[in-house]
Design a protein around this motif. Structure first.
Motif, PDB file in Angstrom:
ATOM      1  N   HIS A   1      30.533 -16.965  63.024  1.00  0.00           N
ATOM      2  CA  HIS A   1      29.614 -15.535  63.032  1.00  0.00           C
ATOM      3  C   HIS A   1      30.400 -14.562  62.375  1.00  0.00           C
ATOM      4  O   HIS A   1      30.095 -13.911  61.909  1.00  0.00           O
ATOM      5  CB  HIS A   1      29.109 -15.634  64.393  1.00  0.00           C
ATOM      6  N   GLU A   2      31.771 -14.586  63.108  1.00  0.00           N
ATOM      7  CA  GLU A   2      32.658 -13.384  62.770  1.00  0.00           C
ATOM      8  C   GLU A   2      33.046 -13.553  61.257  1.00  0.00           C
ATOM      9  O   GLU A   2      32.921 -12.352  60.504  1.00  0.00           O
ATOM     10  CB  GLU A   2      33.833 -13.380  63.646  1.00  0.00           C
ATOM     11  N   VAL A   3      33.203 -14.654  60.855  1.00  0.00           N
ATOM     12  CA  VAL A   3      33.434 -15.282  59.351  1.00  0.00           C
ATOM     13  C   VAL A   3      32.306 -14.523  58.399  1.00  0.00           C
ATOM     14  O   VAL A   3      32.757 -13.812  57.695  1.00  0.00           O
ATOM     15  CB  VAL A   3      33.575 -16.528  59.248  1.00  0.00           C
TER      16      VAL A   3
ATOM     17  N   PHE B   1      22.141 -16.074  50.860  1.00  0.00           N
ATOM     18  CA  PHE B   1      21.007 -16.267  51.535  1.00  0.00           C
ATOM     19  C   PHE B   1      21.553 -17.438  52.617  1.00  0.00           C
ATOM     20  O   PHE B   1      22.266 -18.455  52.619  1.00  0.00           O
ATOM     21  CB  PHE B   1      20.113 -17.199  50.645  1.00  0.00           C
ATOM     22  N   ILE B   2      21.092 -17.064  53.854  1.00  0.00           N
ATOM     23  CA  ILE B   2      21.405 -17.988  55.180  1.00  0.00           C
ATOM     24  C   ILE B   2      19.987 -18.386  55.674  1.00  0.00           C
ATOM     25  O   ILE B   2      19.320 -17.496  56.139  1.00  0.00           O
ATOM     26  CB  ILE B   2      22.230 -17.017  56.347  1.00  0.00           C
ATOM     27  N   LEU B   3      19.895 -19.836  55.559  1.00  0.00           N
ATOM     28  CA  LEU B   3      18.724 -20.360  56.263  1.00  0.00           C
ATOM     29  C   LEU B   3      19.060 -20.886  57.351  1.00  0.00           C
ATOM     30  O   LEU B   3      19.797 -21.561  57.859  1.00  0.00           O
ATOM     31  CB  LEU B   3      18.519 -21.693  55.309  1.00  0.00           C
ATOM     32  N   SER B   4      18.091 -20.710  58.432  1.00  0.00           N
ATOM     33  CA  SER B   4      18.282 -20.969  59.941  1.00  0.00           C
ATOM     34  C   SER B   4      17.058 -21.100  60.569  1.00  0.00           C
ATOM     35  O   SER B   4      15.995 -20.590  60.176  1.00  0.00           O
ATOM     36  CB  SER B   4      19.189 -19.999  60.409  1.00  0.00           C
ATOM     37  N   ARG B   5      16.981 -21.833  61.594  1.00  0.00           N
ATOM     38  CA  ARG B   5      15.721 -21.885  62.567  1.00  0.00           C
ATOM     39  C   ARG B   5      15.675 -20.977  63.672  1.00  0.00           C
ATOM     40  O   ARG B   5      14.788 -20.835  64.275  1.00  0.00           O
ATOM     41  CB  ARG B   5      15.538 -23.210  63.170  1.00  0.00           C
ATOM     42  N   THR B   6      17.023 -20.228  63.532  1.00  0.00           N
ATOM     43  CA  THR B   6      17.295 -19.182  64.715  1.00  0.00           C
ATOM     44  C   THR B   6      17.300 -17.781  63.962  1.00  0.00           C
ATOM     45  O   THR B   6      17.527 -17.614  62.900  1.00  0.00           O
ATOM     46  CB  THR B   6      18.268 -19.337  65.557  1.00  0.00           C
ATOM     47  N   GLU B   7      17.125 -16.784  64.810  1.00  0.00           N
ATOM     48  CA  GLU B   7      17.245 -15.416  64.374  1.00  0.00           C
ATOM     49  C   GLU B   7      18.766 -15.079  64.261  1.00  0.00           C
ATOM     50  O   GLU B   7      19.803 -15.959  64.922  1.00  0.00           O
ATOM     51  CB  GLU B   7      16.627 -14.482  65.466  1.00  0.00           C
ATOM     52  N   PRO B   8      19.271 -14.078  63.555  1.00  0.00           N
ATOM     53  CA  PRO B   8      20.707 -13.663  63.194  1.00  0.00           C
ATOM     54  C   PRO B   8      21.440 -13.563  64.842  1.00  0.00           C
ATOM     55  O   PRO B   8      20.687 -13.126  65.643  1.00  0.00           O
ATOM     56  CB  PRO B   8      20.615 -12.408  62.542  1.00  0.00           C
ATOM     57  N   PRO B   9      22.770 -14.011  64.972  1.00  0.00           N
ATOM     58  CA  PRO B   9      23.415 -13.520  66.080  1.00  0.00           C
ATOM     59  C   PRO B   9      23.716 -12.300  66.475  1.00  0.00           C
ATOM     60  O   PRO B   9      23.566 -11.461  65.305  1.00  0.00           O
ATOM     61  CB  PRO B   9      24.645 -14.570  66.078  1.00  0.00           C
ATOM     62  N   PRO B  10      23.604 -12.144  67.557  1.00  0.00           N
ATOM     63  CA  PRO B  10      23.993 -10.487  68.108  1.00  0.00           C
ATOM     64  C   PRO B  10      25.089  -9.661  67.110  1.00  0.00           C
ATOM     65  O   PRO B  10      25.064  -8.533  66.825  1.00  0.00           O
ATOM     66  CB  PRO B  10      24.324 -10.451  69.381  1.00  0.00           C
ATOM     67  N   ILE B  11      26.180 -10.385  66.735  1.00  0.00           N
ATOM     68  CA  ILE B  11      27.205  -9.927  66.354  1.00  0.00           C
ATOM     69  C   ILE B  11      26.793  -9.296  64.759  1.00  0.00           C
ATOM     70  O   ILE B  11      27.621  -8.347  64.121  1.00  0.00           O
ATOM     71  CB  ILE B  11      28.376 -10.918  65.891  1.00  0.00           C
ATOM     72  N   LEU B  12      25.748  -9.702  64.102  1.00  0.00           N
ATOM     73  CA  LEU B  12      25.044  -9.393  63.107  1.00  0.00           C
ATOM     74  C   LEU B  12      24.367  -8.294  63.024  1.00  0.00           C
ATOM     75  O   LEU B  12      23.853  -7.721  61.992  1.00  0.00           O
ATOM     76  CB  LEU B  12      24.758 -10.459  62.142  1.00  0.00           C
TER      77      LEU B  12
END
Length: 590
Positions: A138-140, A155-166
């Motif tokens: 996530h930091e990367v 483009f980042i594809l995920s089943r989840t929302e962006p992590p808090p760090i973003l």
């Protein structure tokens, strides 16, 4: 061997979702776009069709659990970048020396990677939901956003929302989001898709009812349409189902409609993450695997195809999960173990080592796990994937782990640059095990690890006194060593230790002569540079700055070797700074 991981999925007969295309056009004003929605919501198809429609150069990367080791992430992404640009030169590996400078490494890595993507172009990270919550990746990604150049989009594809760090990146318009509300099929999109895929489209009323039942969920609609091909659907039957339950229900319906041979084929091949028709045939004993796979694809049974020298197939993650659960119910535990072992061997022969090791673990064939680990340990360390190697070694039960001295040795290698005392403890255990087995080369390697751990800690060199006598014992066996690399490593480490601890040792000249011979051997340049460094330190300690300067010039010429680790470069720079300090040249010390 990495085809499925770094290949863009090939799409067939899809609905061009112009509404989403226009939305994505707008979000491309940001460096990156996060596309999130539940499994089967059409994320991959949407992005793949957008890229195809706009003819964009693309680097597509499938994330999996193995990328929690960010060194593995950088390695495979580097493979993808190398293949995309058709270049021979590798992108840098994240070796342990970068552990305290990952943000800088990240920015430099991605600057070089983006240079290999033609503009305008895109980089896609698919299946990001497989990244653990507590993971450096996530930091990367956060650090990557700041170096994405004009003309490139991530483009980042995920089943989840962006992590808090973003979160801050989104606030600063570095990252945009296209979420489930946007991905949901609109009523007109459902009508268009039904007409596109149905041989005999149902009435408008049925289509509207289907849309309400699946609530805009693409996979649910496809499953209902599949059912509608063979029978009349009473849509009222499905009012009690959620989207995930609809998926499970209709997957079983698809499975039940297949003949027994196809069912067995599906269940057996589900143990393979990706596979070719040849692999499937060898695993199942089916002589018409190609026909079965073709039929599965024609029926849109959630199977992706990757074209290359040999076409490979991959089940949709949700479909594969269902098949694997079904296989556990259908097959005995003994049959599953044999199936996984056979699949692991097929994966190994096709170069899919990580997947092979995982299946050997699952099937309980731990000695096969050790065999594969030891065969690839050195390469993993060279690639900087120490975390992956350590994770595998630590999964082994102690009674298995300590049967293999080289397993203990490689765990020491994984630890000694991070926590020298931990690494030293494993090296010492390996040393005693190698002594019991009278394995001279293993004794040499583990002793080198012990000595390196002590000197790397740069705390007290007194512990070296316990081990220097071992060098005398090994000196008489030096010529019996069959590996020039082991000979070179031992001679270089021995000289380095004696320079720092016992420069008047009676065998100093012997080890110095052996280390000089290293430059003539066909061994890694890293070892040769360490020899030059040892000679330089000796001259510095003797106050012979002229000769020390000569050796420094030698290492400047040889530092261009392609197999030099960042740690060795750092150590050489440190030595050079000390030389300039002694020469009263303060400007060059920095």
């Amino acid at each position: 061997m990495y085809l499925a991981k770094i290949s863009r999925p090939r799409i067939q007969k899809v609905l061009q979702r112009w509404r989403l295309f226009h939305l994505l056009d707008e979000t491309r004003a940001c460096q990156a776009t996060w596309v999130c929605g539940p499994g089967g919501s059409g994320k991959t198809t949407f992005i793949a069709s957008y890229i195809e429609e706009n003819q964009l150069p693309c680097l597509w990367y499938q994330i999996d659990e193995g990328d929690s080791d960010i060194a593995a992430f950088f390695y495979y992404l580097g493979v993808a970048g190398k293949a995309l640009a058709r270049e021979k030169k590798d992108l840098p590996f994240l070796t342990p020396e970068y552990a305290f400078g990952i943000p800088i490494f990240t920015r430099r890595f991605f600057e070089k990677l983006f240079d290999r993507v033609k503009k305008p172009g895109v980089v896609v990270l698919d299946n990001y939901q497989d990244v653990p919550t507590e993971c450096l990746l996530h930091e990367v990604i956060l650090n990557t956003l700041s170096v994405i150049p004009e003309g490139i989009n991530l483009f980042i594809l995920s089943r989840t929302e962006p992590p808090p760090i973003l979160t801050r990146a989104m606030a600063n318009n570095l990252l945009a989001e296209i979420g489930w509300p946007a991905l949901r099929l609109q009523p007109q999109e459902t009508r268009d898709l039904v007409r596109l895929l149905s041989r005999t489209p149902p009435s408008e009323a049925v289509i509207d009812s289907l849309h309400k039942k699946v609530d805009g969920w693409l996979a649910g609609l496809l499953l209902l349409l599949k059912r509608a091909e063979s029978e009349v659907i009473d849509t009222g039957t499905f009012t009690q189902f959620t989207s995930s339950e609809v998926f499970d229900y209709f997957t079983s319906e698809i499975f039940d409609k297949a003949d027994k041979k196809t069912q067995a084929f599906l269940l057996s091949t589900s143990v393979l993450p990706t596979f070719s028709a040849t692999m499937a045939q060898n695993l199942t004993g089916t002589d018409n695997a190609e026909k079965i796979l073709s039929r599965i694809r024609q029926n849109h049974w959630f199977t992706e195809r990757f074209l290359g020298r040999e076409t490979r197939y991959q089940y949709h993650p949700l479909f594969r999960e269902y098949l694997q659960n079904k296989a556990v119910q259908a097959f005995t535990s003994e049959h599953m173990a044999r199936l996984k072992k056979a699949a692991a061997r097929l994966l190994e022969s096709n170069g899919q080592i990580e997947q092979s090791i995982e299946l050997f673990f699952e099937s309980g064939h731990l000695h096969e796990v050790v065999r594969l680990i030891l065969n690839h340990a050195e390469m993993l360390v060279i690639q900087g994937r120490n975390q992956t190697l350590e994770k595998w070694l630590r999964r082994l039960p102690e009674d298995v782990f300590y049967k293999y001295p080289y397993a203990v040795y490689w765990l020491g290698v994984c630890r000694h640059r991070l926590v020298p005392d931990e690494g030293r403890a494993f090296f010492e255990k390996a040393f005693s095990l190698f002594e019991e087995q009278e394995d001279t080369e293993g004794i040499c390697l583990s002793l080198c690890g012990i000595l390196d751990s002590i000197t790397f800690a740069w705390d007290s060199f007194k512990p070296l006194d316990q081990w220097i006598p071992k060098l005398t014992q090994l000196s008489t066996q030096y010529e019996t060593l069959t590996s020039p690399k082991v000979q070179g490593t031992l001679s270089v480490v021995a000289l380095f230790v004696l320079v720092f601890r016992e420069p008047n040792h009676p065998e100093f000249k012997t080890w110095e002569k052996r280390s000089q011979a290293v430059l003539q051997e066909n061994i890694p340049g890293d070892i040769k540079l360490r020899a030059i460094a040892a000679w330089t330190w000796q001259r510095l300690f003797l106050g012979n700055l002229a000769e020390a300067g000569h050796f420094i010039e030698m290492h400047r010429e040889k530092v261009q070797f392609t197999d030099i680790t960042p740690f060795t470069v750092f150590a050489l720079k440190n030595m050079e700074a000390f030389y300039h300090f002694l020469s009263s040249n303060s400007e060059k010390c920095s």
